[in-house]
Design a protein around this motif. Structure first.
Motif, PDB file in Angstrom:
ATOM      1  N   ALA A 176       0.773  -1.344  -0.053  1.00 37.73           N
ATOM      2  CA  ALA A 176      -0.246   0.044  -0.108  1.00 37.73           C
ATOM      3  C   ALA A 176       1.186   1.089  -0.240  1.00 37.73           C
ATOM      4  CB  ALA A 176      -0.962   0.224   0.996  1.00 37.73           C
ATOM      5  N   ALA A 177       2.081   0.889   0.656  1.00 33.99           N
ATOM      6  CA  ALA A 177       2.592   2.579   0.649  1.00 33.99           C
ATOM      7  C   ALA A 177       3.789   2.432  -0.473  1.00 33.99           C
ATOM      8  CB  ALA A 177       3.976   2.672   2.219  1.00 33.99           C
ATOM      9  N   ILE A 178       3.922   1.558  -1.062  1.00 35.59           N
ATOM     10  CA  ILE A 178       4.349   1.758  -2.497  1.00 35.59           C
ATOM     11  C   ILE A 178       3.826   1.905  -3.677  1.00 35.59           C
ATOM     12  CG2 ILE A 178       5.630   0.036  -4.007  1.00 35.59           C
ATOM     13  CD1 ILE A 178       6.772  -1.616  -1.881  1.00 35.59           C
ATOM     14  N   ALA A 179       2.203   1.632  -3.467  1.00 31.55           N
ATOM     15  CA  ALA A 179       1.678   2.013  -4.620  1.00 31.55           C
ATOM     16  C   ALA A 179       0.868   3.340  -4.418  1.00 31.55           C
ATOM     17  CB  ALA A 179       0.365   1.353  -4.427  1.00 31.55           C
ATOM     18  N   HIS A 180       1.031   3.933  -2.997  1.00 26.86           N
ATOM     19  CA  HIS A 180       1.250   5.351  -3.026  1.00 26.86           C
ATOM     20  C   HIS A 180       2.608   6.143  -3.744  1.00 26.86           C
ATOM     21  CE1 HIS A 180       0.216   9.961  -1.483  1.00 26.86           C
ATOM     22  NE2 HIS A 180       1.672   9.460  -0.943  1.00 26.86           N
ATOM     23  N   LEU A 181       3.868   5.842  -3.562  1.00 34.55           N
ATOM     24  CA  LEU A 181       4.923   6.001  -3.650  1.00 34.55           C
ATOM     25  C   LEU A 181       5.060   6.138  -5.254  1.00 34.55           C
ATOM     26  CD1 LEU A 181       7.279   5.996  -0.870  1.00 34.55           C
ATOM     27  CD2 LEU A 181       6.412   7.951  -1.850  1.00 34.55           C
ATOM     28  N   ALA A 182       4.531   5.515  -5.267  1.00 31.26           N
ATOM     29  CA  ALA A 182       4.642   5.290  -7.472  1.00 31.26           C
ATOM     30  C   ALA A 182       3.419   5.700  -8.124  1.00 31.26           C
ATOM     31  CB  ALA A 182       4.482   3.311  -7.550  1.00 31.26           C
ATOM     32  N   SER A 183       1.904   6.676  -6.771  1.00 33.17           N
ATOM     33  CA  SER A 183       1.275   7.196  -7.839  1.00 33.17           C
ATOM     34  C   SER A 183       1.672   8.547  -8.643  1.00 33.17           C
ATOM     35  CB  SER A 183      -0.427   7.147  -6.819  1.00 33.17           C
ATOM     36  OG  SER A 183      -0.368   8.097  -5.625  1.00 33.17           O
ATOM     37  N   ALA A 184       0.416   8.977  -9.515  1.00 34.84           N
ATOM     38  CA  ALA A 184       0.261  10.359  -9.393  1.00 34.84           C
ATOM     39  C   ALA A 184       0.249  11.446  -8.543  1.00 34.84           C
ATOM     40  CB  ALA A 184      -0.756  10.617 -10.770  1.00 34.84           C
ATOM     41  N   GLU A 185      -0.495  11.033  -7.474  1.00 29.83           N
ATOM     42  CA  GLU A 185      -0.703  11.438  -6.352  1.00 29.83           C
ATOM     43  C   GLU A 185       0.721  11.433  -5.826  1.00 29.83           C
ATOM     44  OE1 GLU A 185      -2.325   9.404  -7.122  1.00 29.83           O
ATOM     45  OE2 GLU A 185      -4.360  10.267  -7.871  1.00 29.83           O
ATOM     46  N   ALA A 186       1.993  11.056  -5.715  1.00 31.54           N
ATOM     47  CA  ALA A 186       2.850  11.865  -5.650  1.00 31.54           C
ATOM     48  C   ALA A 186       3.765  11.852  -6.008  1.00 31.54           C
ATOM     49  CB  ALA A 186       3.261   9.619  -4.701  1.00 31.54           C
ATOM     50  N   GLY A 187       3.606  13.213  -6.765  1.00 29.10           N
ATOM     51  CA  GLY A 187       4.528  14.041  -7.952  1.00 29.10           C
ATOM     52  C   GLY A 187       5.235  14.997  -6.719  1.00 29.10           C
ATOM     53  N   TRP A 188       5.156  15.064  -5.565  1.00 32.27           N
ATOM     54  CA  TRP A 188       5.803  16.286  -4.989  1.00 32.27           C
ATOM     55  C   TRP A 188       6.673  15.588  -3.653  1.00 32.27           C
ATOM     56  CZ3 TRP A 188       6.019  20.487  -1.480  1.00 32.27           C
ATOM     57  CH2 TRP A 188       6.377  21.803  -1.983  1.00 32.27           C
ATOM     58  N   THR A 189       7.084  14.098  -4.060  1.00 37.77           N
ATOM     59  CA  THR A 189       7.499  13.290  -2.739  1.00 37.77           C
ATOM     60  C   THR A 189       8.660  12.576  -3.718  1.00 37.77           C
ATOM     61  OG1 THR A 189       5.062  13.159  -1.576  1.00 37.77           O
ATOM     62  CG2 THR A 189       7.394  11.517  -1.053  1.00 37.77           C
ATOM     63  N   THR A 190       9.720  13.103  -2.849  1.00 38.73           N
ATOM     64  CA  THR A 190      11.137  12.208  -3.214  1.00 38.73           C
ATOM     65  C   THR A 190      11.997  12.328  -2.565  1.00 38.73           C
ATOM     66  OG1 THR A 190      12.946  12.316  -5.875  1.00 38.73           O
ATOM     67  CG2 THR A 190      12.000  14.071  -4.661  1.00 38.73           C
ATOM     68  N   GLY A 191      12.945  11.427  -3.052  1.00 38.04           N
ATOM     69  CA  GLY A 191      14.592  12.010  -1.532  1.00 38.04           C
ATOM     70  C   GLY A 191      13.680  11.350  -0.435  1.00 38.04           C
ATOM     71  N   GLN A 192      12.482  10.141   0.138  1.00 38.43           N
ATOM     72  CA  GLN A 192      12.399  10.152   1.647  1.00 38.43           C
ATOM     73  C   GLN A 192      12.158   8.775   1.205  1.00 38.43           C
ATOM     74  OE1 GLN A 192      11.278  12.321   3.246  1.00 38.43           O
ATOM     75  NE2 GLN A 192      12.120  14.024   1.693  1.00 38.43           N
ATOM     76  N   ILE A 193      12.088   8.467   2.376  1.00 40.42           N
ATOM     77  CA  ILE A 193      12.578   6.894   2.828  1.00 40.42           C
ATOM     78  C   ILE A 193      11.263   7.068   3.748  1.00 40.42           C
ATOM     79  CG2 ILE A 193      14.307   5.451   4.686  1.00 40.42           C
ATOM     80  CD1 ILE A 193      16.389   6.828   4.234  1.00 40.42           C
ATOM     81  N   LEU A 194       9.627   6.165   3.428  1.00 39.71           N
ATOM     82  CA  LEU A 194       9.182   6.048   4.319  1.00 39.71           C
ATOM     83  C   LEU A 194       9.638   4.757   5.712  1.00 39.71           C
ATOM     84  CD1 LEU A 194       6.349   6.837   5.113  1.00 39.71           C
ATOM     85  CD2 LEU A 194       5.664   5.648   2.629  1.00 39.71           C
ATOM     86  N   GLN A 195       9.120   5.196   6.242  1.00 41.07           N
ATOM     87  CA  GLN A 195       9.187   3.353   7.573  1.00 41.07           C
ATOM     88  C   GLN A 195       7.671   2.522   7.614  1.00 41.07           C
ATOM     89  OE1 GLN A 195      11.650   4.027  10.513  1.00 41.07           O
ATOM     90  NE2 GLN A 195      11.930   6.014  10.581  1.00 41.07           N
ATOM     91  N   VAL A 196       7.522   1.810   7.456  1.00 35.86           N
ATOM     92  CA  VAL A 196       6.106   1.084   7.614  1.00 35.86           C
ATOM     93  C   VAL A 196       7.213  -0.041   8.928  1.00 35.86           C
ATOM     94  CG1 VAL A 196       4.605  -0.305   6.634  1.00 35.86           C
ATOM     95  CG2 VAL A 196       6.047   1.608   4.834  1.00 35.86           C
ATOM     96  N   ASN A 197       6.983   0.392   9.992  1.00 32.72           N
ATOM     97  CA  ASN A 197       6.845  -0.488  10.745  1.00 32.72           C
ATOM     98  C   ASN A 197       6.463  -0.901  12.079  1.00 32.72           C
ATOM     99  OD1 ASN A 197       8.070   1.502  12.431  1.00 32.72           O
ATOM    100  ND2 ASN A 197       9.652   1.852  11.503  1.00 32.72           N
ATOM    101  N   GLY A 198       5.149  -0.009  11.854  1.00 33.83           N
ATOM    102  CA  GLY A 198       4.211  -0.306  13.226  1.00 33.83           C
ATOM    103  C   GLY A 198       4.703   0.562  14.352  1.00 33.83           C
ATOM    104  N   GLY A 199       5.583   1.615  13.984  1.00 29.06           N
ATOM    105  CA  GLY A 199       6.399   2.504  15.594  1.00 29.06           C
ATOM    106  C   GLY A 199       7.020   1.233  15.753  1.00 29.06           C
ATOM    107  N   ALA A 200       7.629   0.697  15.040  1.00 30.62           N
ATOM    108  CA  ALA A 200       9.630   0.057  15.771  1.00 30.62           C
ATOM    109  C   ALA A 200      10.232   1.098  16.172  1.00 30.62           C
ATOM    110  CB  ALA A 200       9.584  -1.114  15.428  1.00 30.62           C
ATOM    111  N   VAL A 201      10.862   1.750  15.123  1.00 30.64           N
ATOM    112  CA  VAL A 201      11.752   2.673  14.548  1.00 30.64           C
ATOM    113  C   VAL A 201      11.025   4.100  14.491  1.00 30.64           C
ATOM    114  CG1 VAL A 201      12.869   4.020  13.748  1.00 30.64           C
ATOM    115  CG2 VAL A 201      13.301   1.308  13.847  1.00 30.64           C
ATOM    116  N   LEU A 202      10.954   5.084  14.925  1.00 28.22           N
ATOM    117  CA  LEU A 202      10.199   6.283  14.941  1.00 28.22           C
ATOM    118  C   LEU A 202      10.848   8.077  15.100  1.00 28.22           C
ATOM    119  CD1 LEU A 202       8.349   6.612  18.877  1.00 28.22           C
ATOM    120  CD2 LEU A 202       7.327   5.448  16.482  1.00 28.22           C
ATOM    121  N   GLY A 203      10.354   7.742  13.608  1.00 23.37           N
ATOM    122  CA  GLY A 203      11.006   9.450  13.006  1.00 23.37           C
ATOM    123  C   GLY A 203      11.545   9.841  12.313  1.00 23.37           C
TER     124      GLY A 203
END
Length: 247
Positions: free
Chosen positions: A218-245
């Motif tokens: 789901a996270a990858i699909a968002h970053l691959a979408s047209a709506e994510a056109g102003w998001t680049t150079g980011q590391i998106l964590q998907v970990n349930g809060g195991a590492v924060l922020g």
């Protein structure tokens, strides 16, 4: 015309979930791996589920430059590529203690996790849509807090991706990383995971459960979408809060 995606390591686990999600969203997907029978089974399953032949297969060992190059030419013959998902990777051996063994394992893990992403991306780069192309690489929580060769390789993927994001931003191509936490339903954990270990790892996660391949997809699909056109150079964590922020 449908958007086109290439997903490495697309036969199982997170790669399979990504292919399924993108195909369900109407994207034409090429899944890449080394095992033809696994890829064909996955493509058949997803195509039946979405009711259309949206997933095709291509085999290559992406640690081999000649095979990555040939794959790039094969895929480019079908037109521009809109999405590249670098999901191939792994940590196949325990870390030895002798120097020769250490050198071998670090080299192998770097090849599996970093070189595969670099070679596939570079092979496809001339054919990625401009503007609007999306490159998403799958890292790991190990790249943020891990140790040993796997953590080091995933951290290297972060540095490579951030540099690539700066390079390609003027061309309208975004480059991002998704760093999953504990996702037991992947081949990474084959032969390593016991019920007790799974329960212990899940108990350490603030949201109280392990992740699933679909969570990451789901996270990858968002970053691959047209709506994510102003998001680049980011590391998106998907970990349930195991590492924060922190990325």
């Amino acid at each position: 015309m449908a958007r086109r995606a290439v997903v490495s390591g697309g036969g199982t686990g997170i790669g399979k979930a990504v292919a399924r999600r993108l195909a369900a969203d109407g994207v034409s997907v090429v899944i890449v791996g080394r095992r033809l029978s696994v890829l064909e089974s996955t493509a058949k399953e997803i195509n039946a589920a979405v009711g259309a032949d949206r997933v095709s297969v291509a085999t290559a060992d992406l640690t081999v430059p000649e095979q990555a190059g040939a794959l790039g030419e094969e895929i480019a013959s079908g037109g521009a590529v809109d999405i590249v998902v670098n999901n191939a990777g792994g940590n196949p051996k325990p870390t030895p203690k002798d120097l020769a063994g250490l050198a071998t394992v670090y080299s192998e893990v770097f090849q599996l996790n970093v070189v595969t992403a670099v070679l596939l991306t570079e092979a496809l780069l001339p054919h990625i849509a401009r503007p609007g192309g999306r490159i998403v690489s799958v890292s790991s929580i190990a790249g943020l807090r891990g140790s040993g060769p796997y953590g080091a390789a995933k951290a290297a993927m972060h540095g490579w991706s951030l540099g690539l994001a700066q390079q390609l931003a003027p061309q309208g191509i975004t480059v991002n990383v998704v760093a999953p936490g504990f996702v037991p339903a992947t081949e990474f954990w084959t032969g390593r995971l016991t019920p007790q270990l799974e329960a212990d790892r899940a108990a350490e996660i603030p949201l109280g459960r392990a992740g699933t391949p679909d969570d990451v997809a789901a996270a990858i699909a968002h970053l691959a979408s047209a709506e994510a056109g102003w998001t680049t150079g980011q590391i998106l964590q998907v970990n349930g809060g195991a590492v924060l922020g922190r990325g």
